[in-house]
Each structure stands twice: as structure tokens, then as C-alpha cells.
Design an enzyme around this catalytic site. Structure first.
Site, PDB file in Angstrom:
ATOM      1  N   SER A  76     -26.729 -52.975 -19.018  1.00  0.00           N
ATOM      2  CA  SER A  76     -27.805 -53.922 -18.748  1.00  0.00           C
ATOM      3  C   SER A  76     -27.519 -54.707 -17.478  1.00  0.00           C
ATOM      4  O   SER A  76     -26.366 -54.827 -17.049  1.00  0.00           O
ATOM      5  CB  SER A  76     -27.945 -54.874 -19.948  1.00  0.00           C
ATOM      6  OG  SER A  76     -29.080 -55.688 -19.819  1.00  0.00           O
ATOM      7  N   ASP A  77     -28.574 -55.247 -16.880  1.00  0.00           N
ATOM      8  CA  ASP A  77     -28.411 -56.096 -15.696  1.00  0.00           C
ATOM      9  C   ASP A  77     -29.527 -57.127 -15.645  1.00  0.00           C
ATOM     10  O   ASP A  77     -30.658 -56.846 -16.058  1.00  0.00           O
ATOM     11  CB  ASP A  77     -28.412 -55.257 -14.417  1.00  0.00           C
ATOM     12  CG  ASP A  77     -28.019 -56.081 -13.203  1.00  0.00           C
ATOM     13  OD1 ASP A  77     -26.854 -56.522 -13.154  1.00  0.00           O
ATOM     14  OD2 ASP A  77     -28.871 -56.308 -12.329  1.00  0.00           O
ATOM     15  N   THR A  78     -29.180 -58.312 -15.136  1.00  0.00           N
ATOM     16  CA  THR A  78     -30.131 -59.423 -15.026  1.00  0.00           C
ATOM     17  C   THR A  78     -30.056 -60.023 -13.629  1.00  0.00           C
ATOM     18  O   THR A  78     -28.960 -60.216 -13.100  1.00  0.00           O
ATOM     19  CB  THR A  78     -29.810 -60.522 -16.061  1.00  0.00           C
ATOM     20  OG1 THR A  78     -29.866 -59.966 -17.376  1.00  0.00           O
ATOM     21  CG2 THR A  78     -30.806 -61.679 -15.968  1.00  0.00           C
ATOM     22  N   THR A 112     -34.547 -58.572 -16.513  1.00  0.00           N
ATOM     23  CA  THR A 112     -33.431 -57.894 -17.172  1.00  0.00           C
ATOM     24  C   THR A 112     -33.856 -56.467 -17.482  1.00  0.00           C
ATOM     25  O   THR A 112     -34.971 -56.230 -17.958  1.00  0.00           O
ATOM     26  CB  THR A 112     -33.020 -58.596 -18.482  1.00  0.00           C
ATOM     27  OG1 THR A 112     -32.598 -59.925 -18.188  1.00  0.00           O
ATOM     28  CG2 THR A 112     -31.880 -57.856 -19.171  1.00  0.00           C
ATOM     29  N   SER A 113     -32.959 -55.540 -17.192  1.00  0.00           N
ATOM     30  CA  SER A 113     -33.170 -54.136 -17.565  1.00  0.00           C
ATOM     31  C   SER A 113     -32.103 -53.712 -18.552  1.00  0.00           C
ATOM     32  O   SER A 113     -30.965 -54.183 -18.496  1.00  0.00           O
ATOM     33  CB  SER A 113     -33.104 -53.228 -16.330  1.00  0.00           C
ATOM     34  OG  SER A 113     -34.160 -53.507 -15.440  1.00  0.00           O
TER      35      SER A 113
END
Length: 195
Positions: A76-78, A112-113
């Protein structure tokens, strides 16, 4: 229960984020943390959720070849997106103060992904939340940056912290997305994947 959908899988979380750990625990999902110094660079032509999609997928790469049939990998990334630019994690406290002054009195977006890798396939989903900051007094910014761990946070803040309590006027969208993991979107995606 979403954990029932995952009971046949070993859940691997490629994230050192305490907030993501806590949110998955609250979903009653058992997981193993796997860490790797991920390359978080991205092509400069990407914007908003394109950036988090790219990085969340990149974070999965070091682990893909080792995944077994019953392994499910979450990466995940934000980012904070403001004035058509990504606001990254600050390098030091002075940069953190500058970031908060920049966001003060304005609206920014948090993207976020989540990348889910399982059985040779990947699904990437993302969510956007709009966050509206009050005008932040310097004394509050200085207090916050000095007292709280802001260096591992996009935009130099945590919505659940002091600065969120006194500085955020309203949000439009998912609160957990601002924490770094949109739990509702994750659960919906797991349901749709029919694992």
C-alpha cells in the site's frame, strides 16, 4: 466477517506502518509483516492516485517470486496531494513545519492505493479523501512537530493526533484512508475477488 474470506490464506503485509497494522488487527485479520526498503520513486508525469497505484505495485515486486499458492500479499501507499503536487514525508522537523504551514487554511487530497497479489494476479484499488485544515497557529505547529513523530507521515501529520484534533475542520471521504488504509475499500475488493 472479512477474515472468513481470507481464512485459507497466509496474509503477508509489506508495510512498516503502525496505522496499517492496527487497522488490519481491528478487522481481525491475522498477518505477517514482511519488510523491504522499497523504491518509492515514480515517473514525474504521474498525478494523484496514479502515483500511489504505481508505488503500491512497486512495493510488491521484491516478494512476488516467492509467493506460494495460499499466500496473499498486501502492499500500500499513501500521499498528500496539494496544488497539483505530491507532498511527501518530511526529511526533518523544519521541513515538517513548512509542510504544515503550506497545508494550513486549505484543502488537500489524500490518496491511498492498495495492491493485492494472490495466485498470480494483482488487483490495485485506490481511494481519495479531501481534508480541510483550519488556519494553524505557529505555536500549535511547533508544539506538534516537536512532540509527535511526524517524519514517517505524508504531509507531516496524522489525522488521529493533536494537530488533527485542533486543526482539521472537516473531511470528505473515508477517515481510515487518511490513516493510510481504506478498510471499507479493502473489504469490498476482497469480496469482489471471490478468493
Amino acid at each position: 466477517m472479512i477474515s472468513d474470506n481470507l481464512k485459507d490464506y497466509k496474509i503477508l503485509l509489506a508495510s512498516a506502518s503502525k496505522r496499517r497494522h492496527d487497522l488490519l488487527k481491528e478487522l481481525e485479520i491475522n498477518f505477517k509483516i514482511i519488510s523491504h526498503n522499497a523504491d518509492e520513486t515514480y515517473p514525474q508525469n504521474l498525478k494523484g492516485s496514479e502515483i500511489t497505484d504505481f508505488i503500491s505495485k512497486s512495493k510488491s515486486f521484491p516478494f512476488l517470486n516467492d509467493l506460494k499458492k495460499n499466500d496473499l500479499l498486501i502492499s500500500s501507499d499513501t500521499i498528500v496531494w496539494f496544488n497539483n503536487k505530491a507532498i511527501e514525508k518530511p526529511q526533518d522537523k523544519n521541513e515538517a513545519k513548512k509542510m504544515l504551514n503550506l497545508l494550513s487554511g486549505s484543502m488537500h487530497q489524500v490518496f491511498t492505493s492498495i495492491c493485492i497479489s494472490v495466485n498470480g494476479r494483482q488487483k490495485i484499488v485506490n481511494q481519495e479523501t479531501k481534508v480541510y485544515f483550519n488556519i494553524l497557529k505557529n505555536k500549535y505547529i511547533n508544539y506538534y512537530v516537536d512532540k509527535f513523530d511526524v517524519l514517517d507521515r505524508a504531509g507531516s501529520y496524522g489525522i488521529q493526533d493533536f494537530i488533527g484534533h485542533i486543526g482539521i475542520n472537516k473531511i470528505e471521504g473515508c477517515y481510515n484512508n487518511v490513516l493510510g488504509f481504506p478498510t471499507s475499500l479493502f473489504c469490498q475488493t476482497i469480496e469482489k475477488m471471490k478468493l
